[in-house]
Design a protein around this motif. Structure first.
Motif, mmCIF file in Angstrom:
data_model
loop_
_atom_site.group_PDB
_atom_site.id
_atom_site.type_symbol
_atom_site.label_atom_id
_atom_site.label_comp_id
_atom_site.label_asym_id
_atom_site.label_seq_id
_atom_site.Cartn_x
_atom_site.Cartn_y
_atom_site.Cartn_z
ATOM 1 N N ILE A 1 0.850 -1.188 0.000
ATOM 2 C CA ILE A 1 0.000 0.000 0.000
ATOM 3 C C ILE A 1 0.884 1.236 0.000
ATOM 4 N N ALA B 1 0.459 5.248 0.213
ATOM 5 C CA ALA B 1 -0.509 6.279 0.604
ATOM 6 C C ALA B 1 0.055 7.651 0.270
ATOM 7 N N ARG C 1 -10.459 0.724 2.832
ATOM 8 C CA ARG C 1 -9.665 -0.319 3.503
ATOM 9 C C ARG C 1 -9.903 -1.684 2.849
ATOM 10 N N GLY D 1 -7.851 -2.101 -0.211
ATOM 11 C CA GLY D 1 -6.456 -2.344 0.127
ATOM 12 C C GLY D 1 -6.174 -3.739 0.657
ATOM 13 N N TYR E 1 -5.022 4.191 5.929
ATOM 14 C CA TYR E 1 -3.935 3.210 5.902
ATOM 15 C C TYR E 1 -2.780 3.673 6.799
ATOM 16 N N ALA F 1 0.535 1.896 6.089
ATOM 17 C CA ALA F 1 0.922 1.794 4.685
ATOM 18 C C ALA F 1 2.416 1.522 4.566
#
Length: 160
Positions: free
Chosen positions: A2, A4, A113, A116, A133, A136
């Motif tokens: 992830i 961000a 979420r 993700g 996140y 992340a």
């Protein structure tokens, strides 16, 4: 993974996130498009964007999906292509009160979420690295001068 990307409006979050996602083969999560989709659906249904209860109901019931076309990312709300509609001045005005509604934010954060959990994403949006996140893998905070941000917004409004 992830990634961000956070920062104020007009700082280039979407442009940078889109480029990274495309270059690295990751899913681009345009969180602003999600809030705009709720605002567009409210306007289509004749719901006042300041009516928190009604707006929250739209957010709980909406089905938002992303796709791709030759022009880039597409956005669908309840099966309707709203890609262009969510960038109109009417939606621009409605999205602020819609996104300020706590229940809407709660629903959208849960959806973000969920995205993700199932795939590698580059997600952009305010509070994406702190609220959505917080763990992340990569966090970026973009900044730009007020003049640059105003210029970017003006170009976006003109459709350039």
């Amino acid at each position: 993974m992830i990634v961000a990307i956070d920062g104020p409006s007009g700082s280039g979050k979407s442009s940078v996130a889109r480029a990274i996602a495309q270059r690295c083969g990751l899913t681009f999560l345009d969180t602003g498009a999600m809030y705009r989709s709720v605002a567009a659906e409210c306007l289509r249904e004749g719901i006042d964007p300041d009516d928190a209860e009604a707006v929250s109901g739209v957010a709980r019931d909406i089905d938002i999906r992303f796709g791709t076309s030759r022009e880039g990312q597409t956005v669908f709300a309840n099966g309707r292509d709203v890609t262009r509609e969510i960038r109109t001045p009417e939606v621009e005005l409605a999205v602020s009160p819609v996104s300020a509604t706590p229940a809407v934010r709660e629903v959208m954060v849960a959806l973000q979420r969920k995205v993700g959990e199932g795939t590698d994403v580059v997600a952009e949006g305010r509070d994406i690295g702190t609220v959505v996140y917080p763990k992340a893998d990569v966090k970026v905070f973009l900044t730009a001068s007020p003049e640059a941000r105003a210029r970017r917004r003006a170009v976006q409004r003109e459709g350039g």
